[in-house]
Scaffold this motif. Structure first.
Motif, PDB file in Angstrom:
ATOM      1  N   PRO A 178      42.779  85.973  -3.721  1.00 51.66           N
ATOM      2  CA  PRO A 178      43.208  87.339  -4.031  1.00 51.66           C
ATOM      3  C   PRO A 178      44.626  87.393  -4.580  1.00 51.66           C
ATOM      4  CG  PRO A 178      42.199  87.222  -1.859  1.00 51.66           C
ATOM      5  CD  PRO A 178      42.384  85.830  -2.316  1.00 51.66           C
ATOM      6  N   GLU A 179      45.482  86.398  -4.329  1.00 50.30           N
ATOM      7  CA  GLU A 179      46.876  86.445  -4.737  1.00 50.30           C
ATOM      8  C   GLU A 179      47.085  85.849  -6.112  1.00 50.30           C
ATOM      9  OE1 GLU A 179      49.511  87.794  -3.313  1.00 50.30           O
ATOM     10  OE2 GLU A 179      48.300  88.591  -1.667  1.00 50.30           O
ATOM     11  N   CYS A 180      46.532  84.635  -6.344  1.00 48.65           N
ATOM     12  CA  CYS A 180      46.818  83.919  -7.600  1.00 48.65           C
ATOM     13  C   CYS A 180      45.589  83.678  -8.445  1.00 48.65           C
ATOM     14  CB  CYS A 180      47.519  82.610  -7.309  1.00 48.65           C
ATOM     15  SG  CYS A 180      46.498  81.450  -6.359  1.00 48.65           S
TER      16      CYS A 180
ATOM     17  N   PRO B   3      45.479  76.276  -1.966  1.00 52.78           N
ATOM     18  CA  PRO B   3      46.422  75.155  -2.063  1.00 52.78           C
ATOM     19  C   PRO B   3      47.604  75.439  -2.978  1.00 52.78           C
ATOM     20  CG  PRO B   3      44.447  74.688  -3.331  1.00 52.78           C
ATOM     21  CD  PRO B   3      44.172  75.970  -2.618  1.00 52.78           C
ATOM     22  N   ASP B   4      47.506  76.490  -3.860  1.00 55.23           N
ATOM     23  CA  ASP B   4      48.608  76.767  -4.775  1.00 55.23           C
ATOM     24  C   ASP B   4      49.630  77.714  -4.154  1.00 55.23           C
ATOM     25  OD1 ASP B   4      47.463  75.128  -6.594  1.00 55.23           O
ATOM     26  OD2 ASP B   4      46.609  76.712  -7.841  1.00 55.23           O
ATOM     27  N   CYS B   5      49.150  78.872  -3.660  1.00 58.20           N
ATOM     28  CA  CYS B   5      50.086  79.871  -3.135  1.00 58.20           C
ATOM     29  C   CYS B   5      50.121  79.939  -1.629  1.00 58.20           C
ATOM     30  CB  CYS B   5      49.747  81.260  -3.702  1.00 58.20           C
ATOM     31  SG  CYS B   5      48.109  81.842  -3.163  1.00 58.20           S
ATOM     32  N   ALA B   6      49.294  79.137  -0.965  1.00 64.73           N
ATOM     33  CA  ALA B   6      49.237  79.067   0.489  1.00 64.73           C
ATOM     34  C   ALA B   6      48.766  80.361   1.125  1.00 64.73           C
ATOM     35  CB  ALA B   6      50.595  78.653   1.063  1.00 64.73           C
TER      36      ALA B   6
END
Length: 492
Positions: A394-396, A413-416
């Motif tokens: 939902p974020e990235c 794994p990208d934005c945690a």
């Protein structure tokens, strides 16, 4: 010189001189033999001067190791004289002696040199020993000496006898003696005197003496003679066995005034058993003597032997221990036929008993079941799927792959960022049931049991029970007779 003269030119010129020729034998004569190492040979020769003038001449002797020149001898015209020379032999064995005539004012008519071979023996030695020292009834001191000369020619020696006191030596008597080969016994009588010990010494006169002591000492009679004995370190044989004849060597010794005392010697083992009884050996003028004693070797791996010596009114003892050998027993090459037969018979009997017992044991009965045992097996597919599906963060908006039936939290794994996903609903295939598989267990049939019969021993009529189907050998427990089953009589 004239041209007509010829060369070389030989002229004979006669000049007057002394001329020596043999007046007897043409070779020297030798004296002083037989010769030993260190002895000198005397050579002489008779010559005559037949020349017109007076002259002088001498004899020269030589070997491979030495040379000796004789004295010059003056000889007038027409006179005769004897020339001589002496040479000492410095080595033993075969020796070649060369002789030569020399003159510085004359010539020789005849033989003037030659050689002769001699066999030179080893040096002779002299042994000196006190054999008896005692006091007479008049309190005089009596001494007895032995002088022993080795085989060979007679020799001149100087003998001195005296005593030693306080570090000084005093000789009471001095004699020049001519010894023949063998032993010479001399006795001296002296008055009473105080001394530490008696001394006697011998010296050669004009000859080279061989190796060996040239002096002897002895204590005064007031000192006591001490005796003792010792066992040899080994026996003969070295490792004797029980019952074997064995040689044991004893050494007897004495110090002080030498005596010729003898006595009985007993040899015993550790249990007091007498092994031998002998007499101690003759001293023969020496301070030590040995004796070989033969005994029958006693029992034991380690044998202790004691010696008792009855001498001069006392009992002396010595002990030692020797190691015995082992008796080797050689086995014969014959086979023990009797033992082998009984061993085989016993083994056959044991095997027969075990076989009969095995026949008597009955196997356990297995009861058959009236119903068949059925086992069912069914296969079933996996309840979960291993397929993947994609979800977005939902974020990235990162696309992630998760199992289609997974529900729970997922971490990007990208934005945690962590978010939850719901599992997709899938229809599970209906479980199909396979037909039941039935396995029937058949009961184990029981093996028929052999019937027992009775037979009789052919020797003692003992009744035995054996299986009716057995046809092997049977051993009677009463008389141990072994027979075939069919040989036994059927009991009525």
């Amino acid at each position: 010189m004239s041209e007509a003269a010829s060369t070389p030119l030989q002229l004979d010129i006669e000049m007057p001189s002394a001329v020596f020729q043999s007046a007897g034998a043409t070779t020297p004569s030798y004296s002083g033999g037989p010769w030993h190492k260190g002895d000198s040979v005397e050579a002489n020769m008779l010559l005559r001067n037949i020349g017109e003038l007076d002259g002088r001449v001498r004899l020269v002797l030589s070997t491979s190791t030495s040379t000796s020149e004789g004295e010059w001898v003056e000889m007038a015209q027409g006179a005769a004289g004897e020339i001589s020379a002496s040479l000492q032999f410095l080595a033993s064995g075969e020796t070649s002696l060369t002789w030569t005539l020399e003159s510085d004012d004359g010539v020789f008519d005849g033989i003037d040199n030659g050689s002769t071979s001699f066999v030179i023996k080893q040096q002779q030695s002299v042994q000196i020993a006190f054999v008896d020292v005692n006091r007479t009834e008049d309190a005089e001191l009596s001494l007895t000496l032995h002088l022993d000369l080795d085989e060979g020619k007679e020799r001149d020696v100087r003998l001195q006898v005296g005593y030693e006191s306080g570090g000084s030596t005093v000789f009471l008597q001095e004699n020049d003696l001519r010894l023949q080969e063998g032993r010479l016994e001399l006795t001296f009588l002296f008055g009473d005197f105080e001394a530490d010990k008696l001394v006697a010494q011998v010296a050669p006169l004009n000859w080279l003496i061989g190796p060996g002591p040239l002096a002897a000492t002895s204590s005064l009679p007031s000192d006591d003679t001490q005796f003792w004995m010792e066992f040899s370190a080994t026996t003969d044989p070295i490792r004797p066995i029980e019952g074997e004849e064995t040689t044991v060597r004893l050494t007897f010794q004495q110090t002080g005034p030498l005596q010729e005392a003898e006595g009985e010697v007993w040899l015993m083992d550790a249990y007091g058993t007498r092994l031998a009884k002998v007499t101690s050996p003759d001293w023969d003028g020496a301070s030590a003597a040995t004796l070989d004693v033969v005994v029958v070797w006693p029992k034991g791996s380690s044998v202790a032997i004691q010696a008792l010596w009855y001498v001069d009114g006392a009992v002396l003892s010595a002990e030692t221990t020797y190691v015995s050998g082992e008796v080797v027993i050689e086995s014969s090459g014959e086979w023990p036929i009797g033992a082998m037969f009984w061993g085989l018979a016993l083994g056959a009997g044991v095997a027969l008993v075990l076989r009969i017992r095995a026949r008597k044991e009955e196997e356990s009965d297995t009861k058959p079941s009236g119903k068949s045992t059925k086992e069912k097996t069914a296969s079933k597919p996996l309840s979960t799927s291993q397929e993947k599906r994609e979800v977005s963060c939902p974020e990235c908006n990162r696309r992630l792959r998760v199992p289609v039936d997974y529900g729970g939290s997922v971490g990007c794994p990208d934005c945690a960022h962590k978010f939850k996903v719901e599992p997709e609903r899938t229809e599970e295939p209906a479980e199909e049931e396979d037909d039941d598989l039935e396995i029937e267990v058949q009961p184990v049939s029981k093996a028929p049991v052999s019937e027992k019969i009775e037979i009789s021993c052919p020797d003692c009529a003992q009744t035995l029970r054996i299986p009716s189907s057995y046809e092997g050998s049977v051993r009677c427990p009463a008389c141990t007779k072994i027979f075939k089953a069919h040989e036994g009589k059927q009991a009525s």
